[in-house]
Enzyme design. Sequence first.
Site, PDB file in Angstrom:
ATOM      1  N   HIS A 160       6.028   6.133  -2.332  1.00  0.00           N
ATOM      2  CA  HIS A 160       6.703   4.891  -2.721  1.00  0.00           C
ATOM      3  C   HIS A 160       5.924   3.702  -2.167  1.00  0.00           C
ATOM      4  CE1 HIS A 160       8.043   5.360   1.411  1.00  0.00           C
ATOM      5  NE2 HIS A 160       8.288   4.066   1.411  1.00  0.00           N
TER       6      HIS A 160
ATOM      7  N   HIS B  42       0.853  -1.194   0.000  1.00  0.00           N
ATOM      8  CA  HIS B  42       0.000   0.000   0.000  1.00  0.00           C
ATOM      9  C   HIS B  42       0.888   1.244   0.000  1.00  0.00           C
ATOM     10  CE1 HIS B  42       0.983  -0.928   4.189  1.00  0.00           C
ATOM     11  NE2 HIS B  42       1.093   0.394   4.305  1.00  0.00           N
TER      12      HIS B  42
END
Length: 187
Positions: free
Chosen positions: A129, A44
Site C-alpha cells: 500500500h 513510496h
Amino acid sequence: MQKIRTFIAHPVPEEWKNKFLESAETLNQNLQSKIAWVKPENIHFTLKFIGEISEESVPQIDSALKEIPFKPFEISAGPAGFFPDPLNPRIIWIGLTNGSKEICDNAITIDNKLAELGFEKNTKPYHAHLTLGRVKKRAKDNWADLAERISRIPLPTCTVTEFALYQSTLMPSGPIYTKLKAYKGRD
C-alpha cells in the site's frame, strides 16, 4: 559513531506523484478532521523499515541488497482504505490491483536477506500500500466518500524499475528522505 534512520522502499513513479499533487486540494474538501498528507515526493512503497543504524553498516547492507534478484513489474492503483479500520481511521492508504504480489514478494525477500545480517524480522503480515496521510485529529467525516475520491484519482499503470535504501531525517516540517543506494531491476 553516527547513527542514521533508514528504510528500504520502491519509489513511486513520477506520474503517480504528479497525480497526487494535482488531487491534494480536492481530497481536503468537506473534511473536518485534521489530516497530515504525505508530500508527493515522499510517497513510496515501504519494503522494510530498518530503523537506526550506524553509517558504517551501510556498505554491508548495500552488499546484501545487491544480491537480491529484482525484475521490473507493472503496478495499477486499487481501492483506498484505512488502518486500523474505516471506523477508526489513523492511516489513509491506497492499494494495488496489479503489482501487489511482486511488492509483497520483494518485501519478504529483503526481510529474509537482512535477517541474515542480524536485523530483526518483521512480525506482522505485509500489505502492499501507499500511505497517503495520517489522521491527526478525527472528526465525524464521511470516510467512505474520502476513500471513493482517492480511488477516483486517475493513476496510470506504471512500471516499478527499482528499490532503494533511504535515509530518513526527521524535521519539524516533516521527514526528508534521501536515497542512499538504488537497485535497478533486471529482466
